[in-house]
Design an enzyme around this catalytic site. Structure first.
Site, short mmCIF file in Angstrom:
data_model
loop_
_atom_site.label_atom_id
_atom_site.label_comp_id
_atom_site.label_asym_id
_atom_site.label_seq_id
_atom_site.Cartn_x
_atom_site.Cartn_y
_atom_site.Cartn_z
N ASP A 14 53.17 66.64 13.11
CA ASP A 14 53.74 67.97 12.44
C ASP A 14 53.51 69.42 13.42
O ASP A 14 53.06 70.36 12.73
CB ASP A 14 53.19 68.17 11.05
N LYS A 101 59.52 62.84 7.90
CA LYS A 101 59.11 62.34 6.56
C LYS A 101 59.49 63.35 5.46
O LYS A 101 59.65 64.63 5.64
CB LYS A 101 57.64 62.58 6.42
N CYS A 149 48.47 66.41 6.49
CA CYS A 149 49.04 65.08 7.16
C CYS A 149 48.42 64.68 8.09
O CYS A 149 48.47 63.28 8.40
CB CYS A 149 50.37 65.67 7.61
C1 VGL Z 1 51.49 69.54 5.45
C2 VGL Z 1 51.15 70.77 3.75
C3 VGL Z 1 52.51 70.53 3.23
C4 VGL Z 1 51.19 68.83 6.73
C5 VGL Z 1 52.98 69.40 5.27
O1 VGL Z 1 51.86 68.52 7.75
O2 VGL Z 1 49.95 68.87 6.98
N1 VGL Z 1 50.67 70.27 4.70
N2 VGL Z 1 53.17 69.78 3.77
#
Ligand code: VGL
Ligand code: ZN
Length: 201
Positions: A14, A101, A149
């Site tokens: 991410d 995702k 994540c």
């Molecule tokens: C994430 C919060 C909400 C991440 C994703 O990628 O860690 N954190 N959605």
């Protein structure tokens, strides 16, 4: 010890504008700072014939993941927007697979599974099959965010019996509560995830 070989995958979690850019809607402190560190790992993994995989948080405009729809997060990483794009400075070899995702509005943080926000049912993403297909036995995890994540992905990797390592200077935490990132690192260690710094190899 060499960190990468053809049986090792670097999973870049991410590293998207909404997390990594200071102007992103869920900007993580130090998120852009890890990009050069991660780039060096991507280059090393590719040079060693390892597999590099990028995960992307990929949400619809409305999802119970978002505070406006009953969840806890500001709107972020909406499919096909700037915020969902990988950080422009990230080295992104075109042959490196992307795992998105949340495409169907599922919740969940792991690159290996999504979770239906109403039923709680988990569905595997294509990641595990992809890694098995390529004969991957070892995984190195870097990216954002440590306490969500990155943690969920590393814990699933360990549970799925990959030999899993975390590069602790190539991650950054949301730290909704101070200390969340450090606690996440402890949880990963307790689950058997090894810890390295990028300069150790
Ligand atoms: C994430 C919060 C909400 C991440 C994703 O990628 O860690 N954190 N959605
Ligand atoms: Zn999200």
């Amino acid at each position: 010890m060499r960190r990468y070989d053809p049986a090792t995958a670097l999973i870049v979690v991410d590293v998207q504008n909404d997390f990594a850019d200071p102007a992103g809607s869920l900007s993580v402190a130090g998120g852009d700072g890890v990009v050069p560190t991660i780039n060096a790992e991507i280059d090393m993994a590719m040079a060693a014939g390892g597999l590099v995989v990028f995960t992307q948080d990929w949400h619809p405009e409305s999802t119970p993941h978002f505070a406006k729809d009953g969840g806890i997060w500001p709107v972020h990483c909406v499919a096909d927007t700037w915020g969902a794009q990988l950080h422009p400075a990230l080295h992104t070899p075109h042959e490196a697979p992307r795992i998105r995702k949340g495409v169907n509005g599922e919740d969940g943080y792991s690159g290996f599974a999504t979770r239906d926000p109403t039923t709680g049912r988990e569905t595997a993403t294509e990641l595990d099959a992809l890694l098995r297909d390529r004969g991957i036995g070892r995984i190195v995890v870097v990216g954002l965010a440590t306490d969500y994540c990155v943690k969920a992905t590393a814990l699933d990797a360990a549970r799925l019996r990959y030999e899993t390592s975390l590069l602790t200077d190539a991650i950054a935490a949301v730290d909704l509560t101070p200390g969340d990132g450090a606690q996440a690192i402890d949880e990963m260690a307790a689950a058997g995830v090894r810890q390295w710094q990028t300069r150790m190899r």
